[in-house]
Design a protein around this motif. Structure first.
Motif, PDB file in Angstrom:
ATOM      1  N   ASN B  36       0.861  -1.168   0.000  1.00  0.00           N
ATOM      2  CA  ASN B  36       0.000   0.000   0.000  1.00  0.00           C
ATOM      3  C   ASN B  36       0.896   1.214   0.000  1.00  0.00           C
ATOM      4  OD1 ASN B  36      -2.905  -0.863   0.221  1.00  0.00           O
ATOM      5  ND2 ASN B  36      -1.966  -2.106   1.830  1.00  0.00           N
ATOM      6  N   ALA B  37       0.750   2.026  -1.021  1.00  0.00           N
ATOM      7  CA  ALA B  37       1.702   3.119  -1.209  1.00  0.00           C
ATOM      8  C   ALA B  37       1.009   4.269  -1.920  1.00  0.00           C
ATOM      9  CB  ALA B  37       2.879   2.632  -2.050  1.00  0.00           C
ATOM     10  N   PHE B  55       1.285   5.969  -9.763  1.00  0.00           N
ATOM     11  CA  PHE B  55      -0.148   5.810  -9.451  1.00  0.00           C
ATOM     12  C   PHE B  55      -0.229   5.065  -8.116  1.00  0.00           C
ATOM     13  CE2 PHE B  55      -4.528   4.501  -9.780  1.00  0.00           C
ATOM     14  CZ  PHE B  55      -5.123   5.315 -10.740  1.00  0.00           C
ATOM     15  N   TYR B  56      -1.057   5.563  -7.205  1.00  0.00           N
ATOM     16  CA  TYR B  56      -1.074   4.944  -5.869  1.00  0.00           C
ATOM     17  C   TYR B  56      -1.454   3.472  -5.947  1.00  0.00           C
ATOM     18  CZ  TYR B  56      -6.159   4.624  -5.031  1.00  0.00           C
ATOM     19  OH  TYR B  56      -7.478   4.274  -5.070  1.00  0.00           O
ATOM     20  N   VAL B  57      -0.892   2.689  -5.036  1.00  0.00           N
ATOM     21  CA  VAL B  57      -1.125   1.240  -5.011  1.00  0.00           C
ATOM     22  C   VAL B  57      -1.909   0.887  -3.759  1.00  0.00           C
ATOM     23  CG1 VAL B  57      -0.047  -1.042  -4.950  1.00  0.00           C
ATOM     24  CG2 VAL B  57       1.024   0.827  -6.253  1.00  0.00           C
ATOM     25  N   ARG B  58      -3.043   0.191  -3.953  1.00  0.00           N
ATOM     26  CA  ARG B  58      -3.843  -0.269  -2.813  1.00  0.00           C
ATOM     27  C   ARG B  58      -4.110  -1.748  -3.039  1.00  0.00           C
ATOM     28  NH1 ARG B  58      -5.488  -2.050   1.473  1.00  0.00           N
ATOM     29  NH2 ARG B  58      -7.489  -1.537   2.426  1.00  0.00           N
ATOM     30  N   GLY B 131      -2.486  11.284  -0.886  1.00  0.00           N
ATOM     31  CA  GLY B 131      -2.089  10.621  -2.129  1.00  0.00           C
ATOM     32  C   GLY B 131      -2.736   9.297  -2.452  1.00  0.00           C
ATOM     33  N   ALA B 132      -3.843   8.946  -1.795  1.00  0.00           N
ATOM     34  CA  ALA B 132      -4.539   7.707  -2.167  1.00  0.00           C
ATOM     35  C   ALA B 132      -5.575   8.023  -3.235  1.00  0.00           C
ATOM     36  CB  ALA B 132      -5.162   7.045  -0.945  1.00  0.00           C
ATOM     37  N   ILE B 133      -5.133   8.758  -4.239  1.00  0.00           N
ATOM     38  CA  ILE B 133      -5.974   9.176  -5.361  1.00  0.00           C
ATOM     39  C   ILE B 133      -5.051   9.401  -6.552  1.00  0.00           C
ATOM     40  CG2 ILE B 133      -5.810  11.610  -4.647  1.00  0.00           C
ATOM     41  CD1 ILE B 133      -8.662  12.037  -5.755  1.00  0.00           C
ATOM     42  N   ASP B 202       0.615  -4.266 -10.628  1.00  0.00           N
ATOM     43  CA  ASP B 202       0.025  -3.707  -9.403  1.00  0.00           C
ATOM     44  C   ASP B 202      -1.380  -3.154  -9.626  1.00  0.00           C
ATOM     45  OD1 ASP B 202       1.435  -3.991  -7.035  1.00  0.00           O
ATOM     46  OD2 ASP B 202       2.836  -2.358  -7.505  1.00  0.00           O
ATOM     47  N   HIS B 203      -1.721  -2.900 -10.873  1.00  0.00           N
ATOM     48  CA  HIS B 203      -3.024  -2.280 -11.137  1.00  0.00           C
ATOM     49  C   HIS B 203      -3.991  -3.226 -11.827  1.00  0.00           C
ATOM     50  CE1 HIS B 203      -1.544   1.318  -9.351  1.00  0.00           C
ATOM     51  NE2 HIS B 203      -0.468   1.244 -10.099  1.00  0.00           N
TER      52      HIS B 203
END
Ligand SMILES: [Mo]
Ligand SMILES: [Mo]
Lengths: 403, 403
Positions: B36-37, B55-58, B131-133, B202-203
């Protein structure tokens, strides 16, 4: 005899309001000519559907006269971008199109404007309190069906079809984006009936536009002309009045912001009362303390409404009895069975019972606290805390927490 | 040699994260396993489309391994309420369905959670800052086209078709309401490409769900199963995690509120800098006053983003340099030409330049002020003022004014 010296009486010529209907005495009048009157607070959360007699009235001009026996002959001109014009009589609309029923709230963009004046700064416009909102069951034909019949392609309306403009018999006009007119889930109507009765004259007899989830200012009454265009309606009601500027913006560059269409979330406390003190409680209190005329520790009952535009459903109503320090949830009244339509176009009525905080007396010997309501919709949008932060000169969309 | 004593190394068996991709060092890591970044603040408002590398990673679990040469054989099972199952390979989806491109923001429901912790109270969950967007261009096929091909009636999906459930290869699952899946203007995709490249692992490589305007938690990655059902996905991610309770609610009755789907409005300041003092100004200041290490009266430059879910467009971004006392408007960056899709699914980047107020020194000899941003969308929804008023234990939807 209506004639003086063989000519009509002067005031019946000069006063177009002379034929306005008689209104229910319970309506809270703001202005007489044109009639602007809000639903009394006691009636707002009392019933899910607001009775026609106390449904708030927002007129920009006089009420046009259409005789009941002539109603079916009332015509609506529909003009498409290619110039094609087609006229439908109400008789034809009723005979040829499928009837559709929708329950929906109508709300003035100025509802609660007086709260903004009271808690932020003077605003220009009718000083509505909490009653420029009502809910009704509307019956008529789908606007999209009629536009399609007139020749508009619903699947591909074309570049020139950006807005649908409406005009009424008394000259008011406004428009909505094409999507709002043709969305199969949008439920936009040409309505003939309101709560199972013919539309009352104040509400658009013989036909008005209903665009659920949108500001009532676009739901043109006594509609007689519809134009599909690449432009918004060029009335000042469309291009100027119904917009919101920033708290600091005094020069109103009208093209800077979009016209109000879909409404933001709001809520209001419409009634509060202290429960009578039960006899045994009174005993306990009297035994311990010198009886005081204070409400501290007593049970209060609140009721009100919450509403969000765009078909977004109210999720949660938060109540504070101490000015926003602590919160609890109100009970949402179970009105779903009365809802009709593709989305949540109605308000949620709510009820709350809680114990007043113990508040120390102020220097006048009075103990005061503030009740607050705020609501959350299913997009988890919620209300701003203060009117100051959303202040605008025209006092539109005064949707801050209601206190 | 991967074998120890003729058997695979223990840690390569037990650690499903061993095959996770290498990530860009600029990402702000919250957790490693799962990864998670967040996108670094400097990159957020820098470009309209967030570069794939930042791009943020969740991730809720490990990153499944699908070889590029095998990607077209990756299958998605689609199950309809009547029990019919149809399997589509990515090869078939690419060959048989019309390609569709949409630009859209993805945002975690926990974006800005750390603001809520910082300004209200401790919350449970990853402590994302701003930054979770991120925003990207997505290409793939329309979910509605594929569901229709599989046999679902789009005009009348039926009572049993209330939700569309997605599962991914690593076992994560979530669902969306049927309307969001089949709305012709909803732009829901099965996406293969991101910013003109194959989806990064990751996406969701080789395929993920994109539901514009909705919380990213519903945009299931590495999707291999889709079920149309009368029920929501029964994962805890659907039924529990992604909901918001009231500020006072500690016992979480999970069925009480709806799952987060369409996102509320939010905004953030991502970067601020003081403009260097021009030489002539420096002269004036030095002549009059003892030079001080203060920012009062200097010009500050701010930038950031504003975003609202549900395709609602950002109308206005208000900036305060004095903690909300006075307001001004930011300039919205003109990115419209880069937008693709039926609605406003993207963020608005904004820029602001203003003069810092003159603030008296506090008792430590420091002059402090607070920058604030709040945004308004085209339904004139705006952000709540404080995190305290929207506090929830899980720290979801921390959308208060950003300061
Ligand atoms: Mo209005
Ligand atoms: Mo998330």
């Amino acid at each position: 005899d209506d004639l003086a010296n063989g000519r009509p009486l002067l005031d019946s010529i000069e006063d177009p309001f002379v034929s306005d209907p008689v209104r229910d005495a319970r309506l809270r009048k703001m202005t007489e000519k044109p009639c602007n009157a809000e639903t009394p607070a006691d009636e707002l959360a009392e019933s899910f559907l607001t009775p026609n007699e106390v449904f708030y009235v927002r007129n920009h001009m006089w009420v046009p006269v259409v005789e009941e026996v002539e109603a079916d002959k009332h015509g609506i001109n529909i003009e498409l971008p290619d110039g094609d014009v087609r006229t439908y009589s109400i008789g034809e609309l009723k005979a040829r199109f499928k009837q559709h029923t929708v329950t929906a709230v109508l709300q003035c963009s100025g509802n609660r404007r007086n709260d903004m004046t009271r808690l932020a700064k003077q605003t220009n416009g009718l000083q509505w309190t909490v009653g420029a909102i009502s809910c009704a069951k509307w019956e008529g034909v789908r606007l999209r069906d009629v536009l399609a019949d007139a020749g508009l392609s619903l699947s591909d309306p074309g570049e020139d079809a950006q807005h649908v403009q409406f005009s009424g018999l008394e000259a008011y006009g406004a428009s909505i984006p094409i999507e709002s007119a043709i969305d199969p889930k949008g439920d936009a109507l040409l309505a003939f009936k309101m709560n199972d009765e013919l539309l009352p004259r104040d509400h658009g007899f013989p036909v008005r536009v209903i665009v659920p989830g949108h500001v009532a200012a676009r739901c043109v009454k006594w509609v007689n002309k519809i134009v599909v265009s690449d432009e918004e309606s060029n009335t000042s009601w469309q291009r100027k009045d119904y917009k919101c500027f920033g708290p600091n913006e005094t020069s109103q560059d009208w093209d800077k912001y979009k016209s109000i269409q879909v409404m933001p979330i709001t809520s209001a406390i419409t009634r509060s009362k202290l429960k009578p003190i039960a006899k045994d409680q009174l005993g306990v209190r009297a035994a311990g303390d010198v009886p005081k005329d204070t409400a501290s520790g007593r049970v209060v009952q609140l009721e009100g409404y919450a509403y969000s535009g765009g078909g977004r459903e109210i999720q949660r109503v938060d109540i504070s009895l101490d000015g926003g320090g602590t919160w609890d949830q109100a009970r949402l009244v179970d009105d779903e069975k009365l809802e009709q339509g593709s989305k949540a176009w109605c308000w949620k009525r709510w009820r709350y019972e809680g114990t007043l905080p113990t508040v120390p007396d102020d220097d006048k010997g009075e103990a005061k606290t503030t009740f607050v309501v705020k609501a959350t919709d299913d997009a988890y949008n919620t209300q701003p805390e203060t009117h100051k932060s959303i202040y605008n000169l025209r006092g539109n969309l005064a949707t801050a927490w209601h206190r």
